[in-house]
Design a protein around this motif. Structure first.
Motif, PDB file in Angstrom:
ATOM      1  N   VAL A  35       0.832  -1.205   0.000  1.00  0.00           N
ATOM      2  CA  VAL A  35       0.000   0.000   0.000  1.00  0.00           C
ATOM      3  C   VAL A  35       0.868   1.257   0.000  1.00  0.00           C
ATOM      4  O   VAL A  35       0.456   2.314  -0.499  1.00  0.00           O
ATOM      5  N   TRP A  36       2.079   1.145   0.535  1.00  0.00           N
ATOM      6  CA  TRP A  36       2.956   2.305   0.700  1.00  0.00           C
ATOM      7  C   TRP A  36       4.110   2.325  -0.302  1.00  0.00           C
ATOM      8  O   TRP A  36       4.842   3.310  -0.391  1.00  0.00           O
ATOM      9  N   ASP A  37       4.259   1.252  -1.046  1.00  0.00           N
ATOM     10  CA  ASP A  37       5.397   1.090  -1.956  1.00  0.00           C
ATOM     11  C   ASP A  37       5.381   2.132  -3.073  1.00  0.00           C
ATOM     12  O   ASP A  37       4.332   2.440  -3.644  1.00  0.00           O
ATOM     13  N   GLU A  38       6.565   2.648  -3.396  1.00  0.00           N
ATOM     14  CA  GLU A  38       6.692   3.621  -4.480  1.00  0.00           C
ATOM     15  C   GLU A  38       6.175   3.062  -5.800  1.00  0.00           C
ATOM     16  O   GLU A  38       5.682   3.815  -6.645  1.00  0.00           O
ATOM     17  N   GLY A  42       0.167   6.559  -5.633  1.00  0.00           N
ATOM     18  CA  GLY A  42      -1.002   7.220  -6.193  1.00  0.00           C
ATOM     19  C   GLY A  42      -2.126   6.289  -6.570  1.00  0.00           C
ATOM     20  O   GLY A  42      -3.133   6.730  -7.147  1.00  0.00           O
ATOM     21  N   LYS A  43      -2.001   5.000  -6.202  1.00  0.00           N
ATOM     22  CA  LYS A  43      -3.011   4.020  -6.610  1.00  0.00           C
ATOM     23  C   LYS A  43      -3.401   3.098  -5.455  1.00  0.00           C
ATOM     24  O   LYS A  43      -3.802   1.957  -5.672  1.00  0.00           O
ATOM     25  N   THR A  44      -3.302   3.597  -4.215  1.00  0.00           N
ATOM     26  CA  THR A  44      -3.560   2.741  -3.061  1.00  0.00           C
ATOM     27  C   THR A  44      -4.521   3.405  -2.085  1.00  0.00           C
ATOM     28  O   THR A  44      -4.792   4.600  -2.170  1.00  0.00           O
ATOM     29  N   MET A  45      -5.012   2.607  -1.119  1.00  0.00           N
ATOM     30  CA  MET A  45      -5.941   3.156  -0.124  1.00  0.00           C
ATOM     31  C   MET A  45      -5.837   2.383   1.186  1.00  0.00           C
ATOM     32  O   MET A  45      -5.315   1.264   1.233  1.00  0.00           O
ATOM     33  N   GLY A  46      -6.358   3.002   2.238  1.00  0.00           N
ATOM     34  CA  GLY A  46      -6.403   2.346   3.540  1.00  0.00           C
ATOM     35  C   GLY A  46      -7.218   3.196   4.503  1.00  0.00           C
ATOM     36  O   GLY A  46      -7.638   4.300   4.178  1.00  0.00           O
ATOM     37  N   ARG A  47      -7.424   2.653   5.694  1.00  0.00           N
ATOM     38  CA  ARG A  47      -8.123   3.360   6.768  1.00  0.00           C
ATOM     39  C   ARG A  47      -7.075   3.907   7.724  1.00  0.00           C
ATOM     40  O   ARG A  47      -6.136   3.194   8.102  1.00  0.00           O
ATOM     41  N   GLY A  48      -7.239   5.154   8.148  1.00  0.00           N
ATOM     42  CA  GLY A  48      -6.227   5.851   8.923  1.00  0.00           C
ATOM     43  C   GLY A  48      -5.452   5.038   9.924  1.00  0.00           C
ATOM     44  O   GLY A  48      -4.265   4.726   9.736  1.00  0.00           O
ATOM     45  N   HIS A  49      -6.080   4.639  11.020  1.00  0.00           N
ATOM     46  CA  HIS A  49      -5.327   4.019  12.107  1.00  0.00           C
ATOM     47  C   HIS A  49      -4.829   2.623  11.764  1.00  0.00           C
ATOM     48  O   HIS A  49      -3.711   2.247  12.139  1.00  0.00           O
ATOM     49  N   SER A  50      -5.622   1.834  11.033  1.00  0.00           N
ATOM     50  CA  SER A  50      -5.188   0.460  10.781  1.00  0.00           C
ATOM     51  C   SER A  50      -4.136   0.377   9.678  1.00  0.00           C
ATOM     52  O   SER A  50      -3.293  -0.522   9.686  1.00  0.00           O
ATOM     53  N   MET A  51      -4.150   1.314   8.730  1.00  0.00           N
ATOM     54  CA  MET A  51      -3.099   1.280   7.718  1.00  0.00           C
ATOM     55  C   MET A  51      -1.757   1.684   8.320  1.00  0.00           C
ATOM     56  O   MET A  51      -0.704   1.263   7.827  1.00  0.00           O
ATOM     57  N   ILE A  92       4.056   9.839   7.130  1.00  0.00           N
ATOM     58  CA  ILE A  92       3.872  11.182   6.555  1.00  0.00           C
ATOM     59  C   ILE A  92       4.756  11.359   5.326  1.00  0.00           C
ATOM     60  O   ILE A  92       4.329  11.949   4.321  1.00  0.00           O
ATOM     61  N   SER A  93       5.964  10.822   5.396  1.00  0.00           N
ATOM     62  CA  SER A  93       6.871  10.949   4.241  1.00  0.00           C
ATOM     63  C   SER A  93       6.342  10.180   3.033  1.00  0.00           C
ATOM     64  O   SER A  93       6.660  10.508   1.888  1.00  0.00           O
ATOM     65  N   LYS A  94       5.538   9.153   3.292  1.00  0.00           N
ATOM     66  CA  LYS A  94       4.999   8.328   2.212  1.00  0.00           C
ATOM     67  C   LYS A  94       3.533   8.650   1.889  1.00  0.00           C
ATOM     68  O   LYS A  94       2.947   8.032   1.002  1.00  0.00           O
ATOM     69  N   LYS A  95       2.962   9.618   2.585  1.00  0.00           N
ATOM     70  CA  LYS A  95       1.549   9.902   2.392  1.00  0.00           C
ATOM     71  C   LYS A  95       1.198  10.272   0.946  1.00  0.00           C
ATOM     72  O   LYS A  95       0.098   9.930   0.473  1.00  0.00           O
ATOM     73  N   PRO A  96       2.068  10.952   0.192  1.00  0.00           N
ATOM     74  CA  PRO A  96       1.733  11.242  -1.206  1.00  0.00           C
ATOM     75  C   PRO A  96       1.467   9.989  -2.046  1.00  0.00           C
ATOM     76  O   PRO A  96       0.839  10.074  -3.104  1.00  0.00           O
ATOM     77  N   ASN A  97       1.927   8.822  -1.561  1.00  0.00           N
ATOM     78  CA  ASN A  97       1.694   7.580  -2.297  1.00  0.00           C
ATOM     79  C   ASN A  97       0.256   7.080  -2.152  1.00  0.00           C
ATOM     80  O   ASN A  97      -0.193   6.243  -2.931  1.00  0.00           O
ATOM     81  N   ILE A  98      -0.466   7.588  -1.135  1.00  0.00           N
ATOM     82  CA  ILE A  98      -1.813   7.101  -0.838  1.00  0.00           C
ATOM     83  C   ILE A  98      -2.844   7.937  -1.589  1.00  0.00           C
ATOM     84  O   ILE A  98      -2.882   9.154  -1.469  1.00  0.00           O
ATOM     85  N   LYS A  99      -3.702   7.258  -2.331  1.00  0.00           N
ATOM     86  CA  LYS A  99      -4.730   7.974  -3.101  1.00  0.00           C
ATOM     87  C   LYS A  99      -5.990   8.223  -2.287  1.00  0.00           C
ATOM     88  O   LYS A  99      -6.604   9.296  -2.387  1.00  0.00           O
ATOM     89  N   ILE A 118      -5.463   0.308  -7.156  1.00  0.00           N
ATOM     90  CA  ILE A 118      -5.087  -1.030  -7.612  1.00  0.00           C
ATOM     91  C   ILE A 118      -4.752  -1.963  -6.452  1.00  0.00           C
ATOM     92  O   ILE A 118      -4.788  -3.182  -6.606  1.00  0.00           O
ATOM     93  N   VAL A 119      -4.427  -1.401  -5.273  1.00  0.00           N
ATOM     94  CA  VAL A 119      -4.152  -2.229  -4.102  1.00  0.00           C
ATOM     95  C   VAL A 119      -4.477  -1.418  -2.850  1.00  0.00           C
ATOM     96  O   VAL A 119      -4.217  -0.215  -2.796  1.00  0.00           O
ATOM     97  N   GLY A 120      -5.089  -2.072  -1.871  1.00  0.00           N
ATOM     98  CA  GLY A 120      -5.453  -1.357  -0.659  1.00  0.00           C
ATOM     99  C   GLY A 120      -5.536  -2.275   0.546  1.00  0.00           C
ATOM    100  O   GLY A 120      -5.691  -3.495   0.398  1.00  0.00           O
ATOM    101  N   GLN A 121      -5.415  -1.688   1.717  1.00  0.00           N
ATOM    102  CA  GLN A 121      -5.669  -2.414   2.952  1.00  0.00           C
ATOM    103  C   GLN A 121      -7.150  -2.240   3.259  1.00  0.00           C
ATOM    104  O   GLN A 121      -7.617  -1.116   3.449  1.00  0.00           O
ATOM    105  N   THR A 122      -7.889  -3.346   3.292  1.00  0.00           N
ATOM    106  CA  THR A 122      -9.354  -3.282   3.388  1.00  0.00           C
ATOM    107  C   THR A 122      -9.908  -4.342   4.333  1.00  0.00           C
ATOM    108  O   THR A 122      -9.206  -5.267   4.733  1.00  0.00           O
TER     109      THR A 122
END
Length: 242
Positions: A35-38, A42-51, A92-99, A118-122
């Motif tokens: 979910v955080w990988d470069e 820009g193509k990932t998602m998650g829920r705040g605390h659990s991601m 925070i440094s990787k937050k731009p990767n999260i859509k 395309i990939v998310g923690q769900t």
């Protein structure tokens, strides 16, 4: 006997979902870190605390955080400060990767169907529902272990219809009836033998979600002290506001 009793009724997990037409895990199991990988920026998602917890487990697996750090953070406020301060700085440094940051089932489905995720923690339910409907979506426990939850039943103080309550419990723990219920609610049952009556679609989805050692590697959400919940909210809000 005397005391307070609780009975497990249904269970499920939080893990990794992906678009099979746009993402392929590196091995049999995906990783929370995907979910955080470069590579997926820009193509990932998650829920705040659990991601954030997922990121920590992923970093542990990569050797970038001490093994066991995320579970140790549940033990004392001081340990949580130590672990999560570092964790949130990395997030925070990787937050731009999260859509997309999701808060409910519909947001998860929409992310995978319409938002370019395309990939998310769900949760397990939303992507499995899409998969069952024929969409190119897969859900699976990650190699670090899916996060498992259990919902259960207790009897309210002062209940008067005791006989009916026990009749309901007996019905709920009948393997055939529990299996029939699976077809409607879509969750997993703790009743031994229920899965045999859950139908072919459920059986295939379960096998896809928890292959190999996945069930042995489940992580039950730990009990949370009040201070943990409060601190987690502070760290999560810091991440979300960044």
């Amino acid at each position: 006997g005397k005391g307070v009793f609780w009975l497990p009724h249904i269970w499920g997990t939080e893990g990794i979902a992906w678009r099979t037409d746009a993402f392929t895990p590196a091995g049999e199991f995906p990783s929370y870190y995907d979910v955080w990988d470069e590579a997926n920026a820009g193509k990932t998602m998650g829920r705040g605390h659990s991601m954030l917890l997922g990121l920590g487990l992923g970093l542990e697996g990569r050797g970038e955080m001490d093994a066991g750090s995320m579970w140790a953070a549940y033990e004392t406020p001081e340990k949580m400060d130590e672990v999560w301060s570092k964790l949130v700085d990395i997030a925070i440094s990787k937050k731009p990767n999260i859509k997309l940051i999701w808060n409910d089932a519909d947001a998860q489905k929409n992310g995978l169907l319409n938002e370019g995720v395309i990939v998310g923690q769900t949760w397990d339910g939303p992507p499995i529902a899409l998969k069952s409907a024929g969409e190119p979506v897969m859900y699976r426990a990650p190699k670090e272990g899916a996060m498992a939850w259990v919902d259960g039943m207790s009897m309210p103080t002062g209940a008067k219809n005791i006989d009916q309550i026990y009749a309901f419990i007996e019905a709920a723990y009948d393997a055939k009836l529990a299996g029939e219920a699976i077809k409607t609610h879509g969750y997993n049952s703790p009743v031994i033998g229920a899965a045999e009556f859950g139908g072919d679609v459920y059986a295939q989805n379960f096998a896809d979600a928890y292959p190999g050692e996945a069930l042995a590697n489940l992580n039950a959400w730990p009990a949370e002290a009040p201070w943990y919940s409060e601190k987690r909210s502070e760290f999560t809000n810091k991440f979300l506001a960044a």
